[in-house]
Write an enzyme that holds these catalytic residues in place. Structure first.
Site, PDB file in Angstrom:
ATOM      1  N   HIS A   1      -5.318   6.141   0.811  1.00  0.00           N
ATOM      2  CA  HIS A   1      -5.036   4.772   1.221  1.00  0.00           C
ATOM      3  C   HIS A   1      -5.550   3.766   0.196  1.00  0.00           C
ATOM      4  O   HIS A   1      -6.248   4.128  -0.761  1.00  0.00           O
ATOM      5  CB  HIS A   1      -5.686   4.483   2.574  1.00  0.00           C
TER       6      HIS A   1
ATOM      7  N   GLU B   1       0.811  -1.214   0.000  1.00  0.00           N
ATOM      8  CA  GLU B   1       0.000   0.000   0.000  1.00  0.00           C
ATOM      9  C   GLU B   1       0.846   1.266   0.000  1.00  0.00           C
ATOM     10  O   GLU B   1       0.564   2.220  -0.738  1.00  0.00           O
ATOM     11  CB  GLU B   1      -0.923  -0.010   1.223  1.00  0.00           C
TER      12      GLU B   1
ATOM     13  N   GLU C   1     -10.101   5.485   0.285  1.00  0.00           N
ATOM     14  CA  GLU C   1      -9.680   4.104   0.067  1.00  0.00           C
ATOM     15  C   GLU C   1      -9.819   3.869  -1.434  1.00  0.00           C
ATOM     16  O   GLU C   1     -10.898   3.622  -1.951  1.00  0.00           O
ATOM     17  CB  GLU C   1     -10.532   3.125   0.868  1.00  0.00           C
TER      18      GLU C   1
END
Length: 274
Positions: free
Chosen positions: A85, A24, A151
């Site tokens: 993220h 990530e 996200e």
């Protein structure tokens, strides 16, 4: 101009989530930098919590690092905090983009802005739009301005993970978010200027009835004469400066590069039937 703080999640010794060969921290940094550049192109002031693979507060705990990110935005009186993220799930088929907000901001402008950012990203990438979710994330809880946590997709979904690692997909996410953020502040979105990917046609040199003077036909094998003459007429291969052709000599990588480039320009000029 508004000040937007962009917070690429994790970094350094904190890789975040992982899946399908990706981490990530790496993927979010690439996209966040593209978002930084897109917003600055539109005249927005941008402050990054990190621009390299490191924690913003490398000497502290993860909790202290998260507090540092929020405090950075607070100290600079930011107008919007965007933490970027990538999500994960036990079900590898789950995909899509979502934007999270602190529960106490539900029903406020923050929720409206989060939805518009999610809409902007999904519209520009074709991803499933999962909308707005509520989460007690530290960077959302401790920031004093409108704060959202994007996200951007699911690293556990193989197709989406590959997309999230693709430069053009990252750019599409960044530009979709930038367009939405500009709209939040009533600013015109300035699209990136892309170079024309199609080379301009190059007119090949005029064909001649006879080979140029430097050719020495006696060097040419009978079976190759027509091909050699074509190469000369098209300007692809014209022989050596001393007038020789040297048909039996091995071609170097540099010579091949020149010949291929000339041939490419020739066919792009409309004379090669390709």
């Amino acid at each position: 101009m508004p000040l937007v703080v962009i917070d690429p999640g994790h970094g350094g010794r904190d890789p975040g989530t992982s899946g399908n060969g990706y981490q990530e921290k790496t993927l979010v940094l690439s996209t966040a930098i593209m978002l930084r550049d897109a917003l600055r192109r539109c005249g927005v002031n941008v402050l990054m919590t990190r621009e390299t693979d490191t924690l913003p507060l490398p000497s502290g705990t993860i909790g202290q690092d998260l507090a540092y990110r929020a405090d950075l935005a607070n100290r600079n009186n930011a107008d919007l905090f965007v933490s970027w993220h990538i999500d994960s799930a036990a079900n590898a088929t789950v995909s899509g983009v979502a934007v999270w907000i602190y529960p106490a901001t539900r029903g406020t402008r923050t929720e409206t802005w989060a939805q518009r950012i999610s809409d902007g990203i999904a519209a520009n990438t074709g991803q499933r739009n999962r909308g707005v979710y509520l989460g007690d994330f530290q960077v959302l809880r401790e920031t004093e301005m409108d704060a959202v946590l994007v996200e951007a997709g699911f690293i556990t979904n193989a197709q989406e993970a590959n997309n999230l690692a693709n430069t053009e997909f990252q750019r599409a996410q960044a530009e979709g978010a930038a367009r939405a953020i500009c709209d939040l502040f009533d600013l015109p979105y300035v699209a990136p200027v892309r170079p024309d990917p199609t080379p301009r046609p190059t007119t090949p040199p005029p064909a001649t009835e006879q080979p140029p003077a430097q050719n020495r036909p006696e060097e040419w094998p009978d079976w190759a004469e027509d091909a050699i003459r074509s190469m000369i007429e098209w300007g692809v291969m014209t022989g050596y400066p001393d007038g020789s052709w040297r048909p039996d000599q091995n071609v170097t990588r540099a010579e091949l590069a020149v010949a291929l480039t000339r041939f490419y320009n020739f066919i792009r000029g409309g004379n090669g039937g390709v």
